[in-house]
Design a protein around this motif. Structure first.
Motif, PDB file in Angstrom:
ATOM      1  N   VAL A 174     -61.679   7.951 -91.750  1.00 37.31           N
ATOM      2  CA  VAL A 174     -61.523   7.258 -90.473  1.00 37.31           C
ATOM      3  C   VAL A 174     -62.888   7.229 -89.799  1.00 37.31           C
ATOM      4  O   VAL A 174     -63.542   8.263 -89.645  1.00 37.31           O
ATOM      5  N   SER A 177     -61.132   3.167 -83.686  1.00 37.27           N
ATOM      6  CA  SER A 177     -60.921   4.000 -84.869  1.00 37.27           C
ATOM      7  C   SER A 177     -60.352   3.145 -85.982  1.00 37.27           C
ATOM      8  O   SER A 177     -59.358   2.439 -85.784  1.00 37.27           O
ATOM      9  N   LYS A 199     -59.463   2.950 -90.324  1.00 32.07           N
ATOM     10  CA  LYS A 199     -59.360   3.593 -91.625  1.00 32.07           C
ATOM     11  C   LYS A 199     -60.016   2.697 -92.664  1.00 32.07           C
ATOM     12  O   LYS A 199     -59.695   1.508 -92.760  1.00 32.07           O
ATOM     13  N   ILE A 242     -56.488   1.700 -86.609  1.00 32.59           N
ATOM     14  CA  ILE A 242     -55.345   2.610 -86.543  1.00 32.59           C
ATOM     15  C   ILE A 242     -54.930   2.909 -85.113  1.00 32.59           C
ATOM     16  O   ILE A 242     -53.819   3.337 -84.865  1.00 32.59           O
TER      17      ILE A 242
END
Length: 441
Positions: free
Chosen positions: A372, A418, A420, A434
């Motif tokens: 992440v 954020s 992934k 995310i």
């Protein structure tokens, strides 16, 4: 041709870009409409900010000037002016060879251009400029010039001695840019690590980083163009501990053997270089290193080149650029060495070196899959939003692709989110958001 319009064309590095942005502010203060668009050949006035670093850059600058001379002859533009590094070095030659140009200015006297056009304007501060990058990031030039004596480099001949800007002026500029919506700053200089030595003989880069990273609204600081000799180790705890200083360092090494480092007059040995890299990575776990290397410098043997390949394989730089040596007038190398390595040999070595690096860069990209990362969104492009992690500097490093089909509503250019990392495409990363991050309004 659009009346009262100035189009500034920038060639070369981001340091040149900052000069162009300051010139644009001067023109704007004088009542002109300003653009920064090399693709639209229009305007009452065109100013080309040239690069003169190596032969290829000089050739690009000349070709660009010639293309705009043709545009002037065809009536698509009015007046044509040239400034920057190339004209600083070769002003007399350019004036003789290119009489069609209406005025030629150096790297530091271009402010005179606006005055020579007869426009009055209110003087502006050194910090004032029109940002040409996306609103959320900017380049911050902390010094000018260079005191190093590298054999191959003409930059000191162009820029003169190192001259640092004051910490207070840099703080003022950053605060102004933050108020305008900027949150990411690429710190640049010919020699970042020499910052402040001209004040009192001591380095002040750590103090500068401390002060800038404490300004509210500064989300990212990224360091470019460090020099390995006499490296300021005191900056490493700040990189490690400050969340808004990227785990990223651009440090130009140029070569990896004692023989070549000595001929290049780099002031450091192979053993010292490797110890430096080990200490940086030990003190800042997870840091990404970008470097620049050179092939084909006079004296580089096949053994030197093989050793350079081995050096790159062992050091595993996450980011790397390379270029072939160019014999530049009045440099130490031009005065003392023969440019005896054939051009095809230089290009072959460059191709081999970059092939090795491509594999290393791909391994690093693959290592991020599943992690992440915080990603800033730079732009929308066809079916993707395009962003960057803290490990990626604009223009020179890979990007993050966020498929629009996967993008959540509310993602905005200039926002940090954020993500992934779910895969790779070439050297670029593919990511899915995310959760919402911070938005810059």
């Amino acid at each position: 041709m659009r009346k009262n319009e100035v189009n500034v064309i920038t060639l070369g590095c981001s340091k040149n870009l900052v000069d162009s942005e300051r010139l644009m502010r001067l023109f704007s203060a004088a009542g002109y409409t300003v653009r920064h668009d090399p693709k639209r050949i229009t305007g009452e006035i065109v100013v080309i900010n040239t690069c003169g670093f190596i032969g290829a850059a000089q050739e690009e600058s000349i070709n660009t000037i010639l293309s705009f001379i043709r545009a002037k002859e065809e009536g698509r533009i009015g007046k044509l002016f040239v400034m920057g590094c190339l004209s600083e070095r070769f002003r007399g030659d350019l004036m003789e060879e290119l009489p069609e140009v209406d005025g030629i200015y150096g790297k530091f006297d271009w402010k005179q251009l606006v005055q020579d056009l007869g426009r009055s304007f209110t003087p502006i501060t050194e910090e004032s400029r029109i940002i040409t990058t996306p609103r959320h990031y900017a380049y911050l030039k902390i010094s000018e010039g260079c005191d190093r004596t590298c054999s191959y480099c003409a930059i000191p001949l162009i820029t003169g001695k190192h001259k640092s800007r004051s910490i207070s002026s840099l703080e003022e500029e950053v605060m102004q840019l933050v108020s305008d919506g900027c949150s990411e700053f690429q710190l640049i200089a010919q020699d970042l690590t020499y910052y402040g030595r001209d004040f009192d003989g001591k380095g002040h880069l750590a103090e500068l980083l401390d002060r800038l990273s404490s300004i509210e609204g500064v989300h990212r600081l990224r360091l470019h163009y460090a020099y390995p000799a006499h490296f300021p180790y005191e900056i490493l705890p700040l990189i490690r501990e400050r969340d808004n200083i990227c785990n990223y360092l651009d440090i130009a090494l140029q070569h990896g053997t004692d023989h070549m480092l000595r001929m290049m007059r780099r002031g450091i040995t192979q053993q010292e270089t490797e110890a430096l890299l080990e200490r940086i990575r030990t003190e800042v776990p997870g840091i990404v290193l970008r470097t620049t290397l050179m092939v084909g410098h006079p004296g580089e043997t096949e053994e030197d080149f093989k050793a350079l390949i081995n050096f790159v394989e062992r050091m595993k730089f996450e980011r790397m650029g390379a270029f072939a040596y160019s014999h530049e007038k009045d440099t130490y190398a031009e005065r003392h060495y023969q440019d005896e390595i054939a051009e095809e040999t230089k290009l072959s070595r460059l191709e081999q070196l970059m092939a090795v690096q491509e594999s290393i860069a791909d391994q690093f990209s693959q290592s991020l899959v599943g992690s992440v990362q915080e990603v800033v969104i730079d732009r929308r492009e066809e079916e993707y939003l395009i962003g960057r992690t803290q490990y990626d500097s604009p223009e020179v490093d890979p990007e993050v692709l966020i498929p629009l089909s996967e993008a959540h509503r509310g993602l905005h250019v200039g926002g940090y989110y954020s993500m992934k990392i779910v895969g790779t495409e070439g050297f670029d990363l593919i990511a899915h958001p995310i959760k919402k991050g911070r938005k810059n309004d």
